[in-house]
Design a protein around this motif. Structure first.
Motif, PDB file in Angstrom:
ATOM      1  N   CYS A  86      -6.940  -0.218   2.143  1.00 19.97           N
ATOM      2  CA  CYS A  86      -5.830   0.720   2.335  1.00 19.97           C
ATOM      3  C   CYS A  86      -5.644   1.530   1.060  1.00 19.97           C
ATOM      4  O   CYS A  86      -6.175   1.195   0.001  1.00 19.97           O
ATOM      5  CB  CYS A  86      -4.539   0.004   2.710  1.00 19.97           C
ATOM      6  SG  CYS A  86      -3.568  -0.651   1.346  1.00 19.97           S
ATOM      7  N   THR A 129       0.663   4.020  11.441  1.00 19.56           N
ATOM      8  CA  THR A 129      -0.086   4.145  10.191  1.00 19.56           C
ATOM      9  C   THR A 129      -0.554   5.581   9.978  1.00 19.56           C
ATOM     10  O   THR A 129      -1.107   6.199  10.880  1.00 19.56           O
ATOM     11  CB  THR A 129      -1.314   3.214  10.224  1.00 19.56           C
ATOM     12  OG1 THR A 129      -0.868   1.892  10.518  1.00 19.56           O
ATOM     13  CG2 THR A 129      -2.040   3.221   8.893  1.00 19.56           C
ATOM     14  N   MET A 130      -0.319   6.065   8.771  1.00 23.22           N
ATOM     15  CA  MET A 130      -0.800   7.384   8.373  1.00 23.22           C
ATOM     16  C   MET A 130      -2.310   7.277   8.106  1.00 23.22           C
ATOM     17  O   MET A 130      -2.732   6.474   7.283  1.00 23.22           O
ATOM     18  CB  MET A 130      -0.065   7.843   7.109  1.00 23.22           C
ATOM     19  CG  MET A 130      -0.363   9.244   6.688  1.00 23.22           C
ATOM     20  SD  MET A 130       0.425   9.712   5.080  1.00 23.22           S
ATOM     21  CE  MET A 130       1.964   8.841   5.074  1.00 23.22           C
ATOM     22  N   ASN A 174      -1.704   6.646  -4.340  1.00 19.25           N
ATOM     23  CA  ASN A 174      -3.088   6.853  -3.899  1.00 19.25           C
ATOM     24  C   ASN A 174      -4.049   5.797  -4.467  1.00 19.25           C
ATOM     25  O   ASN A 174      -5.258   5.993  -4.445  1.00 19.25           O
ATOM     26  CB  ASN A 174      -3.597   8.264  -4.227  1.00 19.25           C
ATOM     27  CG  ASN A 174      -3.083   9.265  -3.210  1.00 19.25           C
ATOM     28  OD1 ASN A 174      -2.929   8.933  -2.029  1.00 19.25           O
ATOM     29  ND2 ASN A 174      -2.816  10.468  -3.662  1.00 19.25           N
ATOM     30  N   LYS A 201      -2.474   3.139  -1.205  1.00 12.23           N
ATOM     31  CA  LYS A 201      -1.022   3.133  -1.390  1.00 12.23           C
ATOM     32  C   LYS A 201      -0.484   4.557  -1.230  1.00 12.23           C
ATOM     33  O   LYS A 201      -1.027   5.507  -1.812  1.00 12.23           O
ATOM     34  CB  LYS A 201      -0.636   2.572  -2.766  1.00 12.23           C
ATOM     35  CG  LYS A 201      -0.910   1.093  -2.899  1.00 12.23           C
ATOM     36  CD  LYS A 201      -0.080   0.339  -1.881  1.00 12.23           C
ATOM     37  CE  LYS A 201       0.001  -1.122  -2.165  1.00 12.23           C
ATOM     38  NZ  LYS A 201       0.930  -1.792  -1.262  1.00 12.23           N
ATOM     39  N   ILE A 202       0.554   4.710  -0.440  1.00 11.70           N
ATOM     40  CA  ILE A 202       1.087   6.030  -0.101  1.00 11.70           C
ATOM     41  C   ILE A 202       1.525   6.809  -1.346  1.00 11.70           C
ATOM     42  O   ILE A 202       1.206   7.977  -1.492  1.00 11.70           O
ATOM     43  CB  ILE A 202       2.255   5.905   0.906  1.00 11.70           C
ATOM     44  CG1 ILE A 202       1.712   5.426   2.263  1.00 11.70           C
ATOM     45  CG2 ILE A 202       3.007   7.225   1.059  1.00 11.70           C
ATOM     46  CD1 ILE A 202       2.785   5.100   3.282  1.00 11.70           C
ATOM     47  N   HIS A 203       2.262   6.182  -2.254  1.00 14.00           N
ATOM     48  CA  HIS A 203       2.872   6.899  -3.372  1.00 14.00           C
ATOM     49  C   HIS A 203       1.955   7.090  -4.574  1.00 14.00           C
ATOM     50  O   HIS A 203       2.132   8.025  -5.352  1.00 14.00           O
ATOM     51  CB  HIS A 203       4.164   6.202  -3.798  1.00 14.00           C
ATOM     52  CG  HIS A 203       5.147   6.095  -2.678  1.00 14.00           C
ATOM     53  ND1 HIS A 203       5.747   7.187  -2.092  1.00 14.00           N
ATOM     54  CD2 HIS A 203       5.609   5.013  -2.004  1.00 14.00           C
ATOM     55  CE1 HIS A 203       6.544   6.792  -1.114  1.00 14.00           C
ATOM     56  NE2 HIS A 203       6.475   5.474  -1.037  1.00 14.00           N
ATOM     57  N   ASP A 225       3.652  -0.003   2.328  1.00 16.35           N
ATOM     58  CA  ASP A 225       3.356   1.309   1.735  1.00 16.35           C
ATOM     59  C   ASP A 225       1.876   1.663   1.770  1.00 16.35           C
ATOM     60  O   ASP A 225       1.373   2.321   0.859  1.00 16.35           O
ATOM     61  CB  ASP A 225       3.881   1.383   0.290  1.00 16.35           C
ATOM     62  CG  ASP A 225       5.393   1.243   0.226  1.00 16.35           C
ATOM     63  OD1 ASP A 225       6.078   1.763   1.135  1.00 16.35           O
ATOM     64  OD2 ASP A 225       5.884   0.625  -0.717  1.00 16.35           O
ATOM     65  N   CYS A 226       1.181   1.225   2.811  1.00 18.06           N
ATOM     66  CA  CYS A 226      -0.247   1.535   2.930  1.00 18.06           C
ATOM     67  C   CYS A 226      -0.495   2.634   3.961  1.00 18.06           C
ATOM     68  O   CYS A 226       0.173   2.698   4.989  1.00 18.06           O
ATOM     69  CB  CYS A 226      -1.027   0.288   3.356  1.00 18.06           C
ATOM     70  SG  CYS A 226      -1.459  -0.795   1.991  1.00 18.06           S
ATOM     71  N   LYS A 227      -1.469   3.460   3.647  1.00 15.03           N
ATOM     72  CA  LYS A 227      -1.994   4.456   4.584  1.00 15.03           C
ATOM     73  C   LYS A 227      -3.513   4.277   4.601  1.00 15.03           C
ATOM     74  O   LYS A 227      -4.060   3.506   3.809  1.00 15.03           O
ATOM     75  CB  LYS A 227      -1.628   5.875   4.155  1.00 15.03           C
ATOM     76  CG  LYS A 227      -2.228   6.306   2.821  1.00 15.03           C
ATOM     77  CD  LYS A 227      -1.827   7.720   2.459  1.00 15.03           C
ATOM     78  CE  LYS A 227      -2.442   8.118   1.110  1.00 15.03           C
ATOM     79  NZ  LYS A 227      -2.098   9.491   0.738  1.00 15.03           N
ATOM     80  N   GLU A 286      -5.587   9.690   7.175  1.00 16.60           N
ATOM     81  CA  GLU A 286      -5.985  11.030   6.737  1.00 16.60           C
ATOM     82  C   GLU A 286      -7.492  11.201   6.864  1.00 16.60           C
ATOM     83  O   GLU A 286      -8.244  10.264   6.856  1.00 16.60           O
ATOM     84  CB  GLU A 286      -5.581  11.257   5.286  1.00 16.60           C
ATOM     85  CG  GLU A 286      -4.077  11.100   5.106  1.00 16.60           C
ATOM     86  CD  GLU A 286      -3.669  11.093   3.650  1.00 16.60           C
ATOM     87  OE1 GLU A 286      -2.587  11.632   3.368  1.00 16.60           O
ATOM     88  OE2 GLU A 286      -4.377  10.540   2.781  1.00 16.60           O
TER      89      GLU A 286
END
Length: 173
Positions: free
Chosen positions: A77, A170-171, A83, A79-81, A55-57, A173
């Motif tokens: 990283c 990987t997301m 931040n 965490k996606i859910h 769950d890392c971006k 941003e």
């Protein structure tokens, strides 16, 4: 009866050697890594999923020298859910003069393999994996990697024994 024990013993020895042998061909690394060029920040483009990156971006790794032989590693990283930002510090060292095979540890005294399999001549992208084929990362100096380069890498990975269907993109941003 004696032959049964003898044959069973021989069969067990054969099975033991088969179980201990690798199911993969030996993994080739790049011929040489210039550590000074490799140092700095790399962004994760894709990876095989594992618990420590689940769950890392916005995943990145920064490499710098601690001393003449030891590389400081900082993985980051978000965490996606949630931040929530995560950071792990580790260390690495080359196991031979090519610098293409390293040992990395985030939980000393345990070290894992970090083998540079593909490396752009300008050190703009790299593919890192392990001889077990359990871990794989596609890294780049920028958060995005041109599609042509991604496709070139994806074409090469099966010949190295990696299953490209297991890659998670990987997301960034």
């Amino acid at each position: 009866m004696k032959n049964i024990f003898k044959n069973t013993f021989i069969l067990l020895i054969v099975l033991l050697f088969m179980a201990c042998s690798s199911k993969h061909e030996p993994l080739q690394t790049v011929q040489k890594v210039d550590l000074n060029k490799y140092l700095g920040t790399w962004y994760e483009i894709a990876r095989y999923e594992h618990f420590f990156e689940r769950d890392c971006k916005n995943v990145s790794a920064n490499y710098s020298m601690m001393d003449e032989e030891t590389i400081k590693v900082i993985n980051r990283c978000t965490k996606i859910h949630t931040n929530e930002k995560k950071e792990a510090m580790g260390r690495a060292y080359a196991i031979d003069e090519t610098n293409s095979k390293l040992k990395v540890s985030f939980f000393r005294p345990f070290y894992g393999d970090y083998w540079v399999l593909i490396l752009d001549e300008n050190y703009e992208y790299a593919v890192v994996g392990t001889p077990s084929r359990e871990y794989l990362w596609i890294l780049a100096r920028d958060k995005k990697l041109p599609l042509k380069i991604q496709n070139d890498i994806l074409e090469k990975l099966p010949s190295l024994g990696f299953d490209i269907s297991k890659l998670i993109w990987t997301m960034q941003e």
